[in-house]
Design a protein around this motif. Structure first.
Motif, short mmCIF file in Angstrom:
data_model
loop_
_atom_site.label_atom_id
_atom_site.label_comp_id
_atom_site.label_asym_id
_atom_site.label_seq_id
_atom_site.Cartn_x
_atom_site.Cartn_y
_atom_site.Cartn_z
N ARG A 123 0.83 -1.21 0.00
CA ARG A 123 0.00 0.00 0.00
C ARG A 123 0.87 1.26 0.00
N LEU A 124 1.97 1.21 0.75
CA LEU A 124 2.87 2.36 0.75
C LEU A 124 3.49 2.58 -0.62
N ALA A 125 3.73 1.47 -1.33
CA ALA A 125 4.34 1.59 -2.66
C ALA A 125 3.43 2.32 -3.63
N ASP A 126 2.14 2.31 -3.36
CA ASP A 126 1.22 3.08 -4.21
C ASP A 126 1.39 4.58 -3.99
N LEU A 127 2.03 4.94 -2.88
CA LEU A 127 2.27 6.36 -2.59
C LEU A 127 3.63 6.82 -3.07
N GLY A 128 4.56 5.89 -3.24
CA GLY A 128 5.89 6.30 -3.70
C GLY A 128 6.95 5.27 -3.39
N ARG A 129 8.19 5.72 -3.35
CA ARG A 129 9.31 4.84 -3.08
C ARG A 129 9.45 4.64 -1.58
N VAL A 130 9.66 3.40 -1.16
CA VAL A 130 9.74 3.07 0.26
C VAL A 130 11.15 2.62 0.58
N LEU A 131 11.74 3.22 1.60
CA LEU A 131 13.06 2.77 2.03
C LEU A 131 13.16 2.77 3.54
N HIS A 132 14.03 1.91 4.03
CA HIS A 132 14.21 1.78 5.47
C HIS A 132 15.53 2.43 5.85
N THR A 133 15.50 3.39 6.75
CA THR A 133 16.72 4.04 7.20
C THR A 133 17.50 3.12 8.13
N GLU A 134 18.79 3.26 8.12
CA GLU A 134 19.67 2.46 8.96
C GLU A 134 20.20 3.35 10.09
N TRP A 135 19.51 3.30 11.25
CA TRP A 135 19.84 4.22 12.33
C TRP A 135 21.17 3.91 13.00
N SER A 136 21.69 2.69 12.79
CA SER A 136 23.00 2.38 13.37
C SER A 136 24.12 3.12 12.64
N ASP A 137 23.80 3.65 11.47
CA ASP A 137 24.76 4.45 10.70
C ASP A 137 24.15 5.84 10.50
#
Length: 342
Positions: free
Chosen positions: A39-53
């Protein structure tokens, strides 16, 4: 590194959204299922941030138009927001946003939503379960039955019928708890100075002062936020004013009850307590609450645990969909609300 889940693009004219998932991927509870990501992909590009970096996280946020946050997301203060020139909306897939937001978000015109509503539903369901189980005396009956007993504890069981239930706090969780009580023939009293009598009447409840609620209630369920005015709200005097055999349920914040005074009253055998929150978690091995037979402890499970996290993720996705359509977000948090929120 960034993990790109799905890369459908959503465009309105020349606008393309990037949605950053800004919480640790190893959360104890799941937040987004595969169907949520679709469903999120219908809104745009989805990415997961890497908070350890932190450096890679900043680069990801630089691209983000929208962010989904949760437990473990760092505070979005000016230092972080200077790396978010495109950010328009934050959907928090957890409860309170107090540890997450700063005035800088509103100053930049960034909208904020909290999943406190769906989280409160889980809390209210837990409180209702505790209400029924404690009235039925299930915890003590279980111990007695295992030891060979039967009649003595069984006779102490009560029904959720023609009793008075006191609700302290009519926020998201307290309101849902009242809705869940509707099928039962009980009198509901509410203490919340921020909610009108008319609104409470619509929920089938009566607004009253705290001391009156304490004196009249057979069950007292706490759903108030922890504020300076609510710390130790249930002090020794108010606990002593409760009915004999009254039940106190706390699925909110531990410091709302004076724990030392509660232990005193429980030691007298007057009350029964269901505590999902305590002063330290877990309690020390020799803590008195561990050994009191009239105290049930449930290890902070009232909110979203295991699959309950998907309820929060679902809400966050729906909030972004509402925002995209130009609709008001159901869980939108205004800057002026921060002083009274949990």
């Amino acid at each position: 590194m960034h993990i790109f889940y799905i890369t459908k693009e959503w465009r309105t004219g020349s606008l393309k959204w990037t949605i950053a998932l800004c919480y640790p991927p190893n959360l104890q509870r799941p937040i987004l299922h595969e169907w949520h990501l679709e469903r999120l992909a219908d809104l745009g590009r989805v990415l997961h941030t890497e908070w350890s970096d932190p450096e890679q996280a900043r680069r990801a946020l630089y691209e983000a138009d929208a962010a989904i946050t949760s437990w473990g997301t760092p505070r979005l203060d000016e230092e972080w927001l200077c790396h978010c020139p495109r950010l328009k909306v934050v959907a928090h897939a957890a409860g309170t946003v107090k540890g997450l937001v700063s005035a800088a978000l509103w100053e930049r015109g960034i909208r904020v939503s909290s999943a406190n509503g769906p989280l409160g539903e889980g809390v209210a369901e837990t409180a209702l379960g505790m209400t029924i189980a404690s009235l039925k005396n299930m915890w003590r009956i279980d111990r007695a039955a295992r030891a060979g007993g039967w009649t003595e504890e069984r006779r102490l069981a009560r029904e959720l019928y023609q009793i008075t239930v006191g609700v302290i706090g009519a926020g998201k969780a307290g309101t849902h708890y009242m809705k869940l009580l509707r099928p039962f023939r009980v009198k509901v009293l509410v203490y919340d100075p921020f909610v009108s009598r008319q609104r409470l009447a619509e929920l089938g409840a009566t607004r009253t002062e705290l001391d009156e609620l304490i004196r009249q209630s057979d069950v007292v369920s706490i759903h108030a936020p922890l504020l300076p005015s609510t710390r130790n709200m249930l002090d020794r005097g108010r606990l002593m004013a409760m009915k004999d055999d009254a039940i106190i349920i706390n699925t909110a914040r531990a410091p709302i009850i004076d724990e030392e005074a509660l232990i005193e009253q429980l030691s007298l055998g007057r009350l029964f307590a269901c505590l999902d929150v305590t002063s330290s978690e877990p309690l020390a091995a020799d803590h008195p609450l561990r050994s009191l037979p009239n105290c049930a402890l449930t290890c902070h499970i009232a909110g979203a645990v295991s699959n309950g996290g998907y309820r929060l993720g679902q809400f966050a996705v729906e909030e972004l969909e509402r925002f995209k359509r130009g609709m008001k977000m159901e869980g939108e948090v205004e800057r002026e609300q921060m002083e009274i929120l949990a």
